[in-house]
Design an enzyme around this catalytic site. Sequence first.
Site, PDB file in Angstrom:
ATOM      1  N   PHE A 184       0.841  -1.181  -0.113  1.00 25.01           N
ATOM      2  CA  PHE A 184       0.115  -0.122   0.359  1.00 25.01           C
ATOM      3  C   PHE A 184       0.724   1.010  -0.373  1.00 25.01           C
ATOM      4  O   PHE A 184       1.856   1.484   0.342  1.00 25.01           O
ATOM      5  CB  PHE A 184      -0.974   0.195   0.918  1.00 25.01           C
ATOM      6  CG  PHE A 184      -1.404   1.275   1.306  1.00 25.01           C
ATOM      7  CD1 PHE A 184      -3.163   1.081   0.724  1.00 25.01           C
ATOM      8  CD2 PHE A 184      -1.530   2.388   2.412  1.00 25.01           C
ATOM      9  CE1 PHE A 184      -4.368   2.265   0.772  1.00 25.01           C
ATOM     10  CE2 PHE A 184      -2.067   3.087   2.344  1.00 25.01           C
ATOM     11  CZ  PHE A 184      -3.736   2.838   1.456  1.00 25.01           C
ATOM     12  N   ASN A 197      -3.970   1.814  10.707  1.00 24.29           N
ATOM     13  CA  ASN A 197      -4.558   1.934   9.487  1.00 24.29           C
ATOM     14  C   ASN A 197      -4.715   0.844   9.111  1.00 24.29           C
ATOM     15  O   ASN A 197      -3.985   0.605   8.107  1.00 24.29           O
ATOM     16  CB  ASN A 197      -3.511   3.083   8.832  1.00 24.29           C
ATOM     17  CG  ASN A 197      -4.357   3.386   7.214  1.00 24.29           C
ATOM     18  OD1 ASN A 197      -5.506   3.467   7.461  1.00 24.29           O
ATOM     19  ND2 ASN A 197      -3.723   3.731   5.914  1.00 24.29           N
ATOM     20  N   PRO A 198      -5.802  -0.028   9.161  1.00 20.56           N
ATOM     21  CA  PRO A 198      -6.595  -0.815   8.269  1.00 20.56           C
ATOM     22  C   PRO A 198      -6.904  -0.787   7.416  1.00 20.56           C
ATOM     23  O   PRO A 198      -7.139   0.442   6.676  1.00 20.56           O
ATOM     24  CB  PRO A 198      -7.487  -1.394  10.168  1.00 20.56           C
ATOM     25  CG  PRO A 198      -7.938  -0.118  10.265  1.00 20.56           C
ATOM     26  CD  PRO A 198      -7.261   0.591  10.237  1.00 20.56           C
TER      27      PRO A 198
END
Length: 295
Positions: A87, A185-186
Amino acid sequence: MIPEVRAAAARLAAAGVASPRHDAEELAAHVLGVPRSRLALLDRLPAPAAARYAELVEQRAARVPLQHLTGIAGFRRLELAVGPGVFVPRPETEVLVQWALDTLGGVDDPLVVDLCAGSGAVALAIADELPGARVHAVELDPYALAWAERNVRSVGLPVTLHAGDVADPDLLAPLAGKVDVVTANPPYIPLGATVEPEVVEHDPPAALWAGPDGLDVVRAVVRTAARLLRPGGGLGIEHADVQGDSVPAVLHGREWTDVADSPDLAGRPRVTTARRRRPPASPVRRGLAPGQEEK
Ligand SMILES: C[S@@+](CC[C@H](N)C(=O)[O-])C[C@H]1O[C@@H](n2cnc3c(N)ncnc32)[C@H](O)[C@@H]1O
């Protein structure tokens, strides 16, 4: 502006890229190996650079993320390596880091756990800006973990990485009840939601999707944080701008106090925070003999 860069900005705007001039300039600076501010000193791109530049602009127009093309994502004071499989850290997540730093002010040798670590951005930024912090970071996806390992090595900060699942009830068992701050920050996008091509085609699925309401991993983060935090310790969770009520709602209960939500720099709901409730003082601590009832 350099004519090739002006043309590239127009090409990217036509392709629907959100920040065409910025991205056109970043790509030019990347192929030239200079800071963006130096572009103002140039009239044209030299021929070999111009050919490479044209290729990169076409990839960006096809909505390959800018950071995958440059290989770098800036985050707080750091430059992190990113690419396929991890990510790309976002500017709005910097708010989560600032909350952690503010919360840890005055805590000696703080113990921090970052859940859902991805590239290691949050954990590394905290370690960078809070010397002396003992920072652990947990990531499930082996490809993302490999990027985090690369970043920990190259940045050279003391972050301990763990392969693990936030839903594991034994995760980081030796740290239970001792942690000063947990950040996360899932993944938080509801299944079936519409997202930009850069995101859906290039960020790993495990970083995005989290069940029908987008809260599956948030719920696991909250359970694990309740176990890891010391009484009074802080939890900060990033969420989507439409989850400014639903994520705080997950935290309402006997384990948490001071549940609040903070906006990002654009003023949109972004980070839910809370403190692990301290257990009520026992009769002994109130000055009563064991077994004696408080009136
Ligand atoms: C939105 S990304 C955030 C990455 C990084 N914290 C950042 O802010 O750039 C979410 C990360 O959580 C990881 N993840 C997803 N489910 C997980 C789980 N159950 N346990 C641990 N990590 C998980 C994903 O692989 C992904 O790297």
